[in-house]
Scaffold this motif. Structure first.
Motif, PDB file in Angstrom:
ATOM      1  N   PHE A 119     -14.596  20.910 -12.415  1.00  0.00           N
ATOM      2  CA  PHE A 119     -15.155  20.914 -13.779  1.00  0.00           C
ATOM      3  C   PHE A 119     -14.788  19.637 -14.530  1.00  0.00           C
ATOM      4  O   PHE A 119     -15.563  19.130 -15.321  1.00  0.00           O
ATOM      5  CB  PHE A 119     -14.640  22.150 -14.532  1.00  0.00           C
ATOM      6  N   ARG A 154      -6.144  33.942  -7.005  1.00  0.00           N
ATOM      7  CA  ARG A 154      -6.821  33.800  -8.310  1.00  0.00           C
ATOM      8  C   ARG A 154      -6.567  32.413  -8.901  1.00  0.00           C
ATOM      9  O   ARG A 154      -7.491  31.726  -9.310  1.00  0.00           O
ATOM     10  CB  ARG A 154      -6.291  34.889  -9.250  1.00  0.00           C
ATOM     11  N   GLN A 155      -5.297  32.007  -8.895  1.00  0.00           N
ATOM     12  CA  GLN A 155      -4.962  30.701  -9.483  1.00  0.00           C
ATOM     13  C   GLN A 155      -5.551  29.565  -8.650  1.00  0.00           C
ATOM     14  O   GLN A 155      -5.942  28.531  -9.194  1.00  0.00           O
ATOM     15  CB  GLN A 155      -3.441  30.585  -9.623  1.00  0.00           C
ATOM     16  N   PHE A 167      -8.101  36.245 -23.043  1.00  0.00           N
ATOM     17  CA  PHE A 167      -7.454  36.887 -21.897  1.00  0.00           C
ATOM     18  C   PHE A 167      -6.428  36.046 -21.148  1.00  0.00           C
ATOM     19  O   PHE A 167      -5.886  36.469 -20.142  1.00  0.00           O
ATOM     20  CB  PHE A 167      -8.519  37.381 -20.915  1.00  0.00           C
ATOM     21  N   ARG A 168      -6.158  34.825 -21.625  1.00  0.00           N
ATOM     22  CA  ARG A 168      -5.130  34.022 -20.957  1.00  0.00           C
ATOM     23  C   ARG A 168      -4.032  33.662 -21.942  1.00  0.00           C
ATOM     24  O   ARG A 168      -4.335  33.285 -23.087  1.00  0.00           O
ATOM     25  CB  ARG A 168      -5.742  32.740 -20.361  1.00  0.00           C
ATOM     26  N   THR A 198     -17.939  29.207 -22.155  1.00  0.00           N
ATOM     27  CA  THR A 198     -17.560  30.492 -21.549  1.00  0.00           C
ATOM     28  C   THR A 198     -16.133  30.441 -20.990  1.00  0.00           C
ATOM     29  O   THR A 198     -15.457  31.460 -20.952  1.00  0.00           O
ATOM     30  CB  THR A 198     -18.550  30.944 -20.442  1.00  0.00           C
ATOM     31  N   CYS A 199     -15.680  29.268 -20.558  1.00  0.00           N
ATOM     32  CA  CYS A 199     -14.267  29.125 -20.131  1.00  0.00           C
ATOM     33  C   CYS A 199     -13.372  29.394 -21.342  1.00  0.00           C
ATOM     34  O   CYS A 199     -12.444  30.190 -21.273  1.00  0.00           O
ATOM     35  CB  CYS A 199     -13.930  27.723 -19.630  1.00  0.00           C
ATOM     36  N   ILE A 203     -11.972  25.475  -9.526  1.00  0.00           N
ATOM     37  CA  ILE A 203     -12.933  25.401 -10.637  1.00  0.00           C
ATOM     38  C   ILE A 203     -12.566  24.240 -11.563  1.00  0.00           C
ATOM     39  O   ILE A 203     -13.415  23.411 -11.893  1.00  0.00           O
ATOM     40  CB  ILE A 203     -12.976  26.740 -11.411  1.00  0.00           C
ATOM     41  N   THR A 256       2.140  34.868 -13.743  1.00  0.00           N
ATOM     42  CA  THR A 256       0.713  34.891 -14.073  1.00  0.00           C
ATOM     43  C   THR A 256       0.521  34.678 -15.567  1.00  0.00           C
ATOM     44  O   THR A 256       1.358  35.084 -16.365  1.00  0.00           O
ATOM     45  CB  THR A 256       0.050  36.224 -13.658  1.00  0.00           C
ATOM     46  N   GLU A 257      -0.557  34.012 -15.898  1.00  0.00           N
ATOM     47  CA  GLU A 257      -0.897  33.825 -17.311  1.00  0.00           C
ATOM     48  C   GLU A 257      -1.979  34.808 -17.758  1.00  0.00           C
ATOM     49  O   GLU A 257      -2.502  34.716 -18.867  1.00  0.00           O
ATOM     50  CB  GLU A 257      -1.347  32.373 -17.537  1.00  0.00           C
ATOM     51  N   TYR A 276      -9.131  29.189  -9.706  1.00  0.00           N
ATOM     52  CA  TYR A 276      -9.221  28.480 -10.991  1.00  0.00           C
ATOM     53  C   TYR A 276      -8.882  27.004 -10.835  1.00  0.00           C
ATOM     54  O   TYR A 276      -9.435  26.165 -11.536  1.00  0.00           O
ATOM     55  CB  TYR A 276      -8.320  29.133 -12.042  1.00  0.00           C
ATOM     56  N   ASN A 277      -7.969  26.702  -9.909  1.00  0.00           N
ATOM     57  CA  ASN A 277      -7.665  25.288  -9.670  1.00  0.00           C
ATOM     58  C   ASN A 277      -8.876  24.556  -9.094  1.00  0.00           C
ATOM     59  O   ASN A 277      -9.145  23.415  -9.466  1.00  0.00           O
ATOM     60  CB  ASN A 277      -6.467  25.154  -8.736  1.00  0.00           C
ATOM     61  N   CYS A 284     -13.116  33.032 -22.665  1.00  0.00           N
ATOM     62  CA  CYS A 284     -12.291  33.949 -21.882  1.00  0.00           C
ATOM     63  C   CYS A 284     -10.807  33.592 -22.006  1.00  0.00           C
ATOM     64  O   CYS A 284      -9.963  34.463 -22.141  1.00  0.00           O
ATOM     65  CB  CYS A 284     -12.705  33.973 -20.420  1.00  0.00           C
ATOM     66  N   HIS A 285     -10.504  32.305 -21.978  1.00  0.00           N
ATOM     67  CA  HIS A 285      -9.087  31.905 -22.105  1.00  0.00           C
ATOM     68  C   HIS A 285      -8.506  32.365 -23.442  1.00  0.00           C
ATOM     69  O   HIS A 285      -7.375  32.814 -23.517  1.00  0.00           O
ATOM     70  CB  HIS A 285      -8.943  30.379 -21.969  1.00  0.00           C
ATOM     71  N   PHE A 316     -19.781  33.697 -17.853  1.00  0.00           N
ATOM     72  CA  PHE A 316     -19.381  32.502 -17.098  1.00  0.00           C
ATOM     73  C   PHE A 316     -20.212  32.370 -15.817  1.00  0.00           C
ATOM     74  O   PHE A 316     -20.747  31.293 -15.521  1.00  0.00           O
ATOM     75  CB  PHE A 316     -17.881  32.565 -16.782  1.00  0.00           C
TER      76      PHE A 316
HETATM   77  C1  HEC Z   1     -13.467  35.725 -17.423  1.00  0.00           C
HETATM   78  C2  HEC Z   1     -12.293  34.966 -17.807  1.00  0.00           C
HETATM   79  C3  HEC Z   1     -12.143  33.512 -17.493  1.00  0.00           C
HETATM   80  C4  HEC Z   1     -13.119  32.543 -17.398  1.00  0.00           C
HETATM   81  C5  HEC Z   1     -14.604  32.701 -17.612  1.00  0.00           C
HETATM   82  C6  HEC Z   1     -12.463  31.318 -17.071  1.00  0.00           C
HETATM   83  N1  HEC Z   1     -11.121  31.512 -16.973  1.00  0.00           N
HETATM   84 FE1  HEC Z   1      -9.738  30.109 -16.450  1.00  0.00          FE
HETATM   85  N2  HEC Z   1      -8.294  31.556 -16.400  1.00  0.00           N
HETATM   86  C7  HEC Z   1      -8.455  32.866 -16.795  1.00  0.00           C
HETATM   87  C8  HEC Z   1      -7.204  33.590 -16.622  1.00  0.00           C
HETATM   88  C9  HEC Z   1      -6.958  35.048 -16.944  1.00  0.00           C
HETATM   89  C10 HEC Z   1      -6.278  32.666 -16.093  1.00  0.00           C
HETATM   90  C11 HEC Z   1      -4.802  32.944 -15.701  1.00  0.00           C
HETATM   91  C12 HEC Z   1      -4.742  33.332 -14.226  1.00  0.00           C
HETATM   92  C13 HEC Z   1      -3.347  33.692 -13.773  1.00  0.00           C
HETATM   93  O1  HEC Z   1      -2.384  32.962 -14.101  1.00  0.00           O
HETATM   94  O2  HEC Z   1      -3.201  34.712 -13.089  1.00  0.00           O
HETATM   95  C14 HEC Z   1      -6.999  31.389 -15.978  1.00  0.00           C
HETATM   96  C15 HEC Z   1      -6.432  30.211 -15.487  1.00  0.00           C
HETATM   97  C16 HEC Z   1      -7.088  29.007 -15.391  1.00  0.00           C
HETATM   98  C17 HEC Z   1      -6.473  27.779 -14.883  1.00  0.00           C
HETATM   99  C18 HEC Z   1      -5.031  27.621 -14.421  1.00  0.00           C
HETATM  100  C19 HEC Z   1      -4.891  27.999 -12.948  1.00  0.00           C
HETATM  101  C20 HEC Z   1      -3.452  27.886 -12.462  1.00  0.00           C
HETATM  102  O3  HEC Z   1      -3.098  26.852 -11.890  1.00  0.00           O
HETATM  103  O4  HEC Z   1      -2.660  28.816 -12.680  1.00  0.00           O
HETATM  104  C21 HEC Z   1      -7.438  26.800 -14.953  1.00  0.00           C
HETATM  105  C22 HEC Z   1      -7.301  25.349 -14.553  1.00  0.00           C
HETATM  106  C23 HEC Z   1      -8.643  27.419 -15.493  1.00  0.00           C
HETATM  107  N3  HEC Z   1      -8.387  28.754 -15.732  1.00  0.00           N
HETATM  108  C24 HEC Z   1      -9.826  26.749 -15.706  1.00  0.00           C
HETATM  109  C25 HEC Z   1     -11.020  27.376 -16.086  1.00  0.00           C
HETATM  110  C26 HEC Z   1     -12.275  26.677 -16.249  1.00  0.00           C
HETATM  111  C27 HEC Z   1     -12.485  25.181 -16.114  1.00  0.00           C
HETATM  112  C28 HEC Z   1     -13.205  27.629 -16.564  1.00  0.00           C
HETATM  113  C29 HEC Z   1     -14.674  27.468 -16.794  1.00  0.00           C
HETATM  114  C30 HEC Z   1     -15.430  26.546 -15.978  1.00  0.00           C
HETATM  115  C31 HEC Z   1     -12.514  28.917 -16.602  1.00  0.00           C
HETATM  116  N4  HEC Z   1     -11.198  28.704 -16.313  1.00  0.00           N
HETATM  117  C32 HEC Z   1     -13.121  30.124 -16.886  1.00  0.00           C
HETATM  118  C33 HEC Z   1      -9.614  33.440 -17.259  1.00  0.00           C
HETATM  119  C34 HEC Z   1     -10.873  32.839 -17.241  1.00  0.00           C
END
Ligand code: HEC
Length: 155
Positions: free
Chosen positions: A47, A36-37, A152-153, A144-145, A43, A95-96, A40-41, A148-149, A115
């Motif tokens: 981004f 998952r992380q 939920f983060r 949308t980022c 993404i 996890t965050e 997101y990295n 959600c953050h 998103f």
């Molecule tokens: C539907 C919810 C959601 C959306 C939409 C979302 N995020 Fe996140 N994001 C999260 C969550 C929850 C975490 C924490 C994940 C974890 O630590 O398990 C996270 C973590 C991250 C991280 C840290 C990853 C790491 O190294 O731990 C980054 C960077 C990030 N998101 C960028 C983005 C960007 C840029 C976008 C949009 C383009 C985005 N996210 C959209 C929920 C979302």
């Protein structure tokens, strides 16, 4: 017979897979969280330059945007599976993700779909090379980022 039934059942679960909680964790929860992380990295990595272009910090580059937008859309599709049941902060330390992801599932799924929809639209408009339209759609996707953050983060 029984095997067939199990497959149909698995197919049904996968079919409903857009629901984050429709997935059961495969293997260790820690591995799912790492996945998952990582998503997101990827993404975030793709981004960031688009954000810098949107702000005018670096020159607009249509070819780069088209490439980055493709990855963001692809990863957005992979995300729901990475929020499998049993991969929240109650099961994993590093996890965050907030526990509400797995209790307010309808709200979370809406944010995920928002998103995915905007990321797909960004990828679509990126192909056009239309700078103004791309920057506008980038802004919509970034919202949308944030949404959600915020919900939920953990900060
Ligand atoms: C539907 C919810 C959601 C959306 C939409 C979302 N995020 Fe996140 N994001 C999260 C969550 C929850 C975490 C924490 C994940 C974890 O630590 O398990 C996270 C973590 C991250 C991280 C840290 C990853 C790491 O190294 O731990 C980054 C960077 C990030 N998101 C960028 C983005 C960007 C840029 C976008 C949009 C383009 C985005 N996210 C959209 C929920 C979302």
């Amino acid at each position: 017979m029984r095997k067939q039934f199990a497959m149909v059942l698995a197919g049904g679960i996968l079919g409903a897979g857009i629901l984050a909680t429709g997935y059961a964790a495969e293997g260790k929860p820690e591995d799912t969280v790492k996945y998952r992380q990582s998503l997101y990295n990827i993404i975030g990595w793709n981004f960031k330059p688009m954000g810098a272009m949107a702000k005018g910090e670096i020159p607009f580059d249509a070819t780069a945007v088209a490439r980055h937008a493709q990855y963001v859309e692809m990863m957005s599709k992979a995300l729901p599976e990475s929020f499998a049941q049993g991969t929240g902060p109650d099961a994993v330390k590093n996890t965050e993700a907030k526990p509400e992801i797995w209790t307010k599932t309808a709200e979370f799924d809406t944010k995920m779909k928002d998103f995915q929809r905007e990321a797909a639209a960004l990828n679509e408009v990126a192909k056009s090379g239309d700078e103004k339209a791309i920057k506008a759609q980038f802004g919509k996707t970034a919202e949308t980022c944030k949404a959600c953050h915020k919900a939920f983060r953990k900060d």
